[in-house]
Design a protein around this motif. Structure first.
Motif, PDB file in Angstrom:
ATOM      1  N   ALA A 214      -7.219  -8.631  -0.494  1.00 58.97           N
ATOM      2  CA  ALA A 214      -6.109  -7.697  -0.698  1.00 58.97           C
ATOM      3  C   ALA A 214      -6.245  -6.995  -2.047  1.00 58.97           C
ATOM      4  O   ALA A 214      -6.091  -5.763  -2.150  1.00 58.97           O
ATOM      5  N   GLU A 215      -6.545  -7.769  -3.085  1.00 62.52           N
ATOM      6  CA  GLU A 215      -6.724  -7.184  -4.422  1.00 62.52           C
ATOM      7  C   GLU A 215      -7.910  -6.224  -4.444  1.00 62.52           C
ATOM      8  O   GLU A 215      -7.850  -5.159  -5.071  1.00 62.52           O
ATOM      9  N   SER A 216      -8.976  -6.599  -3.749  1.00 67.43           N
ATOM     10  CA  SER A 216     -10.180  -5.758  -3.743  1.00 67.43           C
ATOM     11  C   SER A 216      -9.931  -4.454  -3.002  1.00 67.43           C
ATOM     12  O   SER A 216     -10.403  -3.388  -3.432  1.00 67.43           O
ATOM     13  N   LEU A 217      -9.206  -4.512  -1.902  1.00 69.38           N
ATOM     14  CA  LEU A 217      -8.874  -3.295  -1.149  1.00 69.38           C
ATOM     15  C   LEU A 217      -7.978  -2.378  -1.978  1.00 69.38           C
ATOM     16  O   LEU A 217      -8.173  -1.154  -2.003  1.00 69.38           O
ATOM     17  N   ALA A 218      -7.015  -2.960  -2.659  1.00 68.00           N
ATOM     18  CA  ALA A 218      -6.131  -2.156  -3.511  1.00 68.00           C
ATOM     19  C   ALA A 218      -6.910  -1.510  -4.652  1.00 68.00           C
ATOM     20  O   ALA A 218      -6.650  -0.361  -5.032  1.00 68.00           O
ATOM     21  N   ALA A 219      -7.893  -2.245  -5.192  1.00 66.74           N
ATOM     22  CA  ALA A 219      -8.717  -1.698  -6.272  1.00 66.74           C
ATOM     23  C   ALA A 219      -9.540  -0.506  -5.817  1.00 66.74           C
ATOM     24  O   ALA A 219      -9.947   0.327  -6.636  1.00 66.74           O
ATOM     25  N   GLU A 220      -9.798  -0.413  -4.500  1.00 64.71           N
ATOM     26  CA  GLU A 220     -10.533   0.727  -3.947  1.00 64.71           C
ATOM     27  C   GLU A 220      -9.613   1.897  -3.613  1.00 64.71           C
ATOM     28  O   GLU A 220     -10.048   2.879  -3.011  1.00 64.71           O
ATOM     29  N   GLY A 221      -8.341   1.779  -3.963  1.00 67.33           N
ATOM     30  CA  GLY A 221      -7.401   2.878  -3.762  1.00 67.33           C
ATOM     31  C   GLY A 221      -6.687   2.873  -2.424  1.00 67.33           C
ATOM     32  O   GLY A 221      -6.011   3.858  -2.084  1.00 67.33           O
ATOM     33  N   LEU A 222      -6.795   1.778  -1.672  1.00 66.70           N
ATOM     34  CA  LEU A 222      -6.125   1.700  -0.379  1.00 66.70           C
ATOM     35  C   LEU A 222      -4.708   1.156  -0.537  1.00 66.70           C
ATOM     36  O   LEU A 222      -4.423   0.361  -1.436  1.00 66.70           O
ATOM     37  N   GLU A 223      -3.817   1.589   0.342  1.00 63.07           N
ATOM     38  CA  GLU A 223      -2.477   1.014   0.420  1.00 63.07           C
ATOM     39  C   GLU A 223      -2.588  -0.302   1.186  1.00 63.07           C
ATOM     40  O   GLU A 223      -3.132  -0.335   2.276  1.00 63.07           O
ATOM     41  N   VAL A 224      -2.077  -1.390   0.604  1.00 58.82           N
ATOM     42  CA  VAL A 224      -2.333  -2.724   1.148  1.00 58.82           C
ATOM     43  C   VAL A 224      -1.041  -3.514   1.290  1.00 58.82           C
ATOM     44  O   VAL A 224      -0.207  -3.538   0.380  1.00 58.82           O
ATOM     45  N   ARG A 225      -0.911  -4.182   2.441  1.00 62.20           N
ATOM     46  CA  ARG A 225       0.167  -5.149   2.657  1.00 62.20           C
ATOM     47  C   ARG A 225      -0.461  -6.508   2.937  1.00 62.20           C
ATOM     48  O   ARG A 225      -1.329  -6.633   3.807  1.00 62.20           O
ATOM     49  N   PHE A 226      -0.023  -7.527   2.196  1.00 65.08           N
ATOM     50  CA  PHE A 226      -0.470  -8.906   2.394  1.00 65.08           C
ATOM     51  C   PHE A 226       0.630  -9.658   3.120  1.00 65.08           C
ATOM     52  O   PHE A 226       1.807  -9.548   2.778  1.00 65.08           O
TER      53      PHE A 226
END
Length: 244
Positions: A214-226
């Motif tokens: 989740a943190e890695s996806l957010a770091a790539e600029g994606l909107e993320v829900r865990f």
């Protein structure tokens, strides 16, 4: 074969060997030993995908035996294509035998290490992955997040789910006993898995939860829900790539 160290079990060749050997019994093992929760969690993973457009195309990463395909096609019957990517030829074969026959015009398969595959940039309306994340250590999860961000079109969506360690749950000791003791016994006496299914338990306990991906996806600029499922026995991430 590689020794059973933490470093070795994430090597792509090692992962391929494990899942090639256990592919014939994998569906039965995952159903029985999760008490059917894996199917429920696959459905919930697909439901977590933001709305899919008519004629959408996308990837099923670490596709395994293709058990998420019916859920995808039920959610969106007019999907154009699903491209399944998996490193295991054994899992590929089982997917073809069990689920591919009546969907051959909708589903293609790439047998390759996901991180080594040359998937085109901005080529997918969606990316989904169910129960494949555990075969990636944290460095590889970071690379996977980068791949997901790269292949999604602007506005494209993703959802991934994995069995997890339910830390803080009152019944966690019982869950870990089931994972570390009961499952190897089931394998030894009923499935003849040559320790491969108990190794899947090692992947699961090492994984922890989907917090790092989740943190890695957010770091790539994606909107993320865990999200946690059933007291954290599974965790998922879902979201979207911004339009701009």
């Amino acid at each position: 074969m590689s020794s059973d160290t933490t470093d070795d079990i994430y090597d792509p060749a090692f992962v391929k060997d494990v899942f090639d050997r256990c592919s014939d019994q994998y569906i039965a093992f995952s159903w029985v030993c999760s008490f059917g929760f894996t199917e429920r969690w696959r459905r919930q993973c697909v439901e977590a995908l933001p709305e899919l457009a008519e004629g959408a195309t996308g990837y099923d990463l670490m596709a395994g035996t293709g058990e998420v395909w019916p859920h995808l096609l039920r959610r969106r019957p007019d999907l154009a294509t699903i491209t399944a990517v998996d490193i295991s030829s054994g899992m590929h074969r089982r997917a073809l035998e069990r689920l591919h026959r009546h969907r051959a015009h909708r589903i293609s398969f790439i047998e390759d290490d996901v991180l080594a595959s040359q998937l085109p940039d901005e080529s997918a309306d969606f990316v989904v992955s169910t129960f494949g994340l555990k075969t990636f250590d944290r460095d590889r999860q970071t690379l996977l997040a980068r791949l997901v961000a790269r292949v999604l079109k602007p506005g494209g969506s993703f959802a991934m789910i994995e069995a997890s360690d339910p830390k803080g749950w009152l019944l966690r000791p019982l869950y870990l006993f089931h994972l570390k003791t009961v499952l190897p016994l089931v394998e030894r006496f009923l499935l003849n898995g040559a320790q491969d299914f108990s190794r899947i338990g090692v992947y699961s306990t090492n994984f922890g939860d989907a917090g790092h991906i989740a943190e890695s996806l957010a770091a790539e600029g994606l909107e993320v829900r865990f999200r946690k499922h059933f007291f954290g026995c599974a965790t998922s991430v879902s979201g979207r790539k911004p339009l701009t």
